[in-house]
Design a protein around this motif. Structure first.
Motif, mmCIF file in Angstrom:
data_model
loop_
_atom_site.group_PDB
_atom_site.id
_atom_site.type_symbol
_atom_site.label_atom_id
_atom_site.label_comp_id
_atom_site.label_asym_id
_atom_site.label_seq_id
_atom_site.Cartn_x
_atom_site.Cartn_y
_atom_site.Cartn_z
ATOM 1 N N GLY A 1 -0.691 -10.987 17.206
ATOM 2 C CA GLY A 1 -1.380 -11.393 18.391
ATOM 3 C C GLY A 1 -3.085 -11.286 18.276
ATOM 4 N N THR B 1 1.812 -24.798 24.566
ATOM 5 C CA THR B 1 1.242 -23.398 25.012
ATOM 6 C C THR B 1 1.662 -22.405 23.926
ATOM 7 O OG1 THR B 1 3.275 -22.448 26.316
ATOM 8 C CG2 THR B 1 1.325 -24.095 27.526
ATOM 9 N N ARG B 2 1.120 -21.317 24.093
ATOM 10 C CA ARG B 2 1.135 -20.099 22.977
ATOM 11 C C ARG B 2 2.660 -19.870 23.120
ATOM 12 N NH1 ARG B 2 -0.753 -16.746 19.534
ATOM 13 N NH2 ARG B 2 0.109 -14.594 19.218
ATOM 14 N N ARG B 3 3.232 -19.560 24.442
ATOM 15 C CA ARG B 3 4.656 -19.238 24.828
ATOM 16 C C ARG B 3 5.461 -20.336 24.221
ATOM 17 N NH1 ARG B 3 6.468 -17.440 30.596
ATOM 18 N NH2 ARG B 3 4.917 -15.841 29.840
ATOM 19 N N GLN B 4 5.308 -21.451 24.478
ATOM 20 C CA GLN B 4 6.209 -22.646 23.921
ATOM 21 C C GLN B 4 6.217 -22.741 22.513
ATOM 22 O OE1 GLN B 4 4.433 -25.810 26.126
ATOM 23 N NE2 GLN B 4 5.896 -25.957 27.502
ATOM 24 N N LEU C 1 5.678 -20.058 20.232
ATOM 25 C CA LEU C 1 6.466 -19.202 19.878
ATOM 26 C C LEU C 1 8.165 -19.173 20.014
ATOM 27 C CD1 LEU C 1 4.520 -15.848 21.200
ATOM 28 C CD2 LEU C 1 4.980 -16.472 18.878
ATOM 29 N N THR C 2 8.564 -19.545 21.286
ATOM 30 C CA THR C 2 9.832 -19.755 21.462
ATOM 31 C C THR C 2 10.417 -21.200 20.831
ATOM 32 O OG1 THR C 2 9.261 -21.162 23.498
ATOM 33 C CG2 THR C 2 9.653 -18.512 23.666
ATOM 34 N N ILE D 1 5.392 -9.901 17.158
ATOM 35 C CA ILE D 1 4.455 -10.906 17.839
ATOM 36 C C ILE D 1 3.147 -10.303 18.175
ATOM 37 C CG2 ILE D 1 4.200 -12.039 19.896
ATOM 38 C CD1 ILE D 1 7.102 -12.708 19.924
#
Length: 227
Positions: A48, A130-133, A135-136, A44
Motif C-alpha cells: 500500500g 476505485t482502489r477497493r474495487q 483489489l476485490t 495489501i
C-alpha cells in the motif's frame, strides 16, 4: 532383540485420542481462517501507500519468519499472563498459530499479487475502478487462485506444527499421546497411532481444500487444475 507390538493398551484410550484429534482440527481451522485474513491484510498493507504501515508489516513478517514457532507460543502464553490476561492454553495456542501463519500467508499472497500483469491493472484503472474495487475484483481473486496450492500446503504444515502447542498443555494429539505412553509404557505403539492420525488429518484437510477450490475457482475446475 525382539519387540512384540501391542496396540491394545493405547487403543483403549481411543475416546481421548478422538477428542484430541478434534482439538487439533479446531486449532488448525481457527488458525487457517484468521491467519488467512491477517495474511491478506498484511500483503495489501505491505504493497500500500501508507509508508509506516508497510514498514510495520515488513517488521512483523520478518520477525515471525525468523524466530521459532515454539518461542512465539511461549511469548504469547506467558506474555499474556504477565500483563494480566488470563487465557486458557487453547486460546493462547490459537493466537500464536494465527500470528505465525499470518506472516507466511502474507508472503505467499504478496507473491500472488505481484504476479498480476501491470497491463491488467492499468486497464482496470482506465475503467475508473476505485482502489477497493481494484483489489476485490481484479487483484485478489486471481492472485489467491494462483497461490492456492502454496496456501494449501502451508495450512497443512500448520496443522502438523500444532503438535508443538503440547508444550503449553494444549490437549491436542501429541499432548494426549505423551500422557498415554507414560501410562501404558507403549511409546512406539502410541506414537505410531498418532502418526497415522496426523496422516489421516492431513488427507482430510487436503480433501477439504480441494473441495473449496472446486467451488471457489470455476476456471481451475474447467481446466482440471484444482488442488
Amino acid at each position: 532383540m525382539r519387540y512384540d507390538f501391542d496396540f491394545s493398551a493405547p487403543l483403549a484410550y481411543w475416546p481421548e485420542l478422538l477428542a484430541a484429534a478434534g482439538t487439533t482440527l479446531g486449532l488448525s481451522l481457527a488458525a487457517t481462517v484468521f491467519g488467512f485474513l491477517l495474511g491478506v491484510f498484511c500483503a495489501i498493507a505491505g504493497k500500500g501507500r501508507v509508508a509506516w504501515l508497510a514498514r510495520l508489516t515488513t517488521f512483523y513478517v520478518e520477525t515471525i519468519r525468523n524466530t521459532p514457532l515454539l518461542v512465539q507460543i511461549f511469548i504469547v502464553y506467558f506474555g499474556l499472563a504477565t500483563v494480566g490476561l488470563k487465557v486458557d492454553a487453547f486460546t493462547a495456542a490459537t493466537a500464536a498459530l494465527v500470528i505465525n501463519v499470518g506472516a507466511y500467508t502474507s508472503e505467499i499472497v504478496r507473491a500472488g499479487i505481484e504476479s498480476i500483469p501491470k497491463g491488467q491493472l492499468e486497464a482496470a484503472e482506465c475503467l475508473g475502478l476505485t482502489r477497493r474495487q481494484l483489489l476485490t475484483h481484479v487483484v485478489l481473486p486471481p492472485a489467491i487462485e494462483r497461490v492456492y496450492p502454496a496456501l494449501t500446503s502451508q495450512y497443512v504444515l500448520l496443522m502438523l506444527a500444532s503438535s508443538i502447542t503440547s508444550q503449553i498443555s494444549t490437549e491436542e494429539l501429541t499432548a494426549v499421546a505423551n500422557r498415554i505412553q507414560s501410562e501404558t509404557f507403549r511409546s512406539v505403539e502410541t506414537y505410531l497411532l498418532v502418526a497415522a492420525a496426523y496422516l489421516v488429518l492431513s488427507l482430510v484437510m487436503r480433501l477439504v481444500f480441494w473441495c473449496a477450490s472446486y467451488v471457489a475457482f470455476p476456471r481451475r475446475r474447467r481446466l482440471g487444475t484444482t488442488v
